[in-house]
Design a protein around this motif. Structure first.
Motif, mmCIF file in Angstrom:
data_model
loop_
_atom_site.group_PDB
_atom_site.id
_atom_site.type_symbol
_atom_site.label_atom_id
_atom_site.label_comp_id
_atom_site.label_asym_id
_atom_site.label_seq_id
_atom_site.Cartn_x
_atom_site.Cartn_y
_atom_site.Cartn_z
ATOM 1 N N GLY A 1 -6.022 5.393 -4.272
ATOM 2 C CA GLY A 1 -5.538 5.236 -2.900
ATOM 3 C C GLY A 1 -5.921 3.913 -2.263
ATOM 4 N N GLY B 1 -4.861 1.065 -3.068
ATOM 5 C CA GLY B 1 -3.677 0.210 -2.994
ATOM 6 C C GLY B 1 -3.421 -0.594 -4.260
ATOM 7 N N LYS B 2 -3.980 -0.149 -5.392
ATOM 8 C CA LYS B 2 -3.836 -0.899 -6.646
ATOM 9 C C LYS B 2 -2.366 -1.108 -7.002
ATOM 10 N N SER B 3 -1.603 -0.007 -7.047
ATOM 11 C CA SER B 3 -0.217 -0.195 -7.510
ATOM 12 C C SER B 3 0.604 -0.984 -6.496
ATOM 13 N N THR B 4 0.315 -0.829 -5.207
ATOM 14 C CA THR B 4 1.052 -1.589 -4.178
ATOM 15 C C THR B 4 0.770 -3.087 -4.336
ATOM 16 N N ARG C 1 0.153 8.374 1.872
ATOM 17 C CA ARG C 1 0.976 8.380 0.654
ATOM 18 C C ARG C 1 1.664 9.721 0.452
ATOM 19 N N ASN D 1 -8.679 -5.161 -0.043
ATOM 20 C CA ASN D 1 -7.246 -4.983 0.213
ATOM 21 C C ASN D 1 -7.037 -4.756 1.709
ATOM 22 N N ASP D 2 -7.079 -5.849 2.453
ATOM 23 C CA ASP D 2 -6.803 -5.762 3.883
ATOM 24 C C ASP D 2 -5.289 -5.767 4.089
#
Ligand code: ADP
Ligand code: 5GP
Length: 203
Positions: free
Chosen positions: A20, A22-25, A148, A179-180
């Motif tokens: 959650g 945000g790795k894939s994003t 999500r 991941n801001d």
């Protein structure tokens, strides 16, 4: 060995972090902006989420097929994550590295640890950099997991607890990226890749 020949080893970029975060994003954004990078598409036994396509987001396989890949040594690493199995196809990564490419792996913390062991034990001879993505805060992580809407409340609470535990391993990584904003996290990873590519020329 000449510098040019060394460079042909390519660079493996392992991107990990809690569920959650945000790795894939971020990885999607990174690849969209940088067509010179290639993505290793993982095998998984989990069910596709709405909109996910086999071969693009994952290769969705049954458990017996996954077991066969493990048995044949066809996976560079694999792990059970939140009840499903995930693994990195070995042949794709080795082929891309052999041609001097930069390959992105998006894996959980077990997968990253497994790659690290392979590198240290010389089972994997490649230049590798480990990047850990963290949320700006735990509250923001909880909000993103909720947003999500892919898991029910119970699964989400479990994933959040696991995510907090996973944050403890971050000092084992070469780089920590907050991941801001998606754009700036992707840009920071690009900058890391540029520096590491230069380093592989020197080592
Ligand atoms: P992971 O792959 O690490 O499990 P996702 O990429 O699925 O995480 O992201 C989880 C949720 O957070 C998604 O709804 C995504 O749109 C959102 N998200 C990711 N990065 C950001 C960001 N920088 N700012 C706001 N929302 C984000
Ligand atoms: P999701 O089901 O949300 O797509 O992914 C769950 C977790 O599995 C995420 O942390 C993701 O990074 C991880 N994952 C995806 N592919 C792989 C893989 O090939 N190997 C490992 N070890 N983890 C993976």
């Amino acid at each position: 060995m000449t510098k040019k020949a060394r460079h042909k080893r390519g660079l493996l970029v392992v991107i990990s972090g809690p569920s959650g975060v945000g790795k894939s994003t971020v990885v999607r954004r990174l690849l969209k902006k940088n067509p010179d990078l290639s993505l290793s598409v993982s095998m998984t036994t989990r069910q596709p989420r709405p909109g996910e396509m086999s071969g693009e987001h994952y290769h969705f396989v049954e458990r017996d097929e996954f077991d066969r890949l493990v048995k044949n040594g066809d996976l560079l690493e694999w792990a059970k994550v939140h009840g499903s199995y995930y693994g990195t196809p070995r042949s794709y990564v080795e082929k891309e590295l052999a041609r001097g490419g930069v390959v992105i792996l998006e894996v959980d913390v077990q997968g990253a640890a497994s790659i690290k062991r392979s590198v240290e034990g010389a089972a994997l001879k490649a230049a590798v950099v480990f990047v850990f993505l963290i949320p700006p805060s735990v509250d923001i992580l909880a909000f993103r997991l909720k947003k999500r809407k892919t898991e029910d409340q119970e699964v989400m609470n479990y994933r959040l607890r696991a995510a907090i535990a996973e944050l403890q391993v971050m000092e084992k990584y070469d780089y920590i990226v907050v991941n801001d904003k998606v754009e700036s996290a992707a840009d920071k990873i690009r900058a890391i890749i540029n520096v590491e590519k230069e380093r592989t020329l020197l080592n």
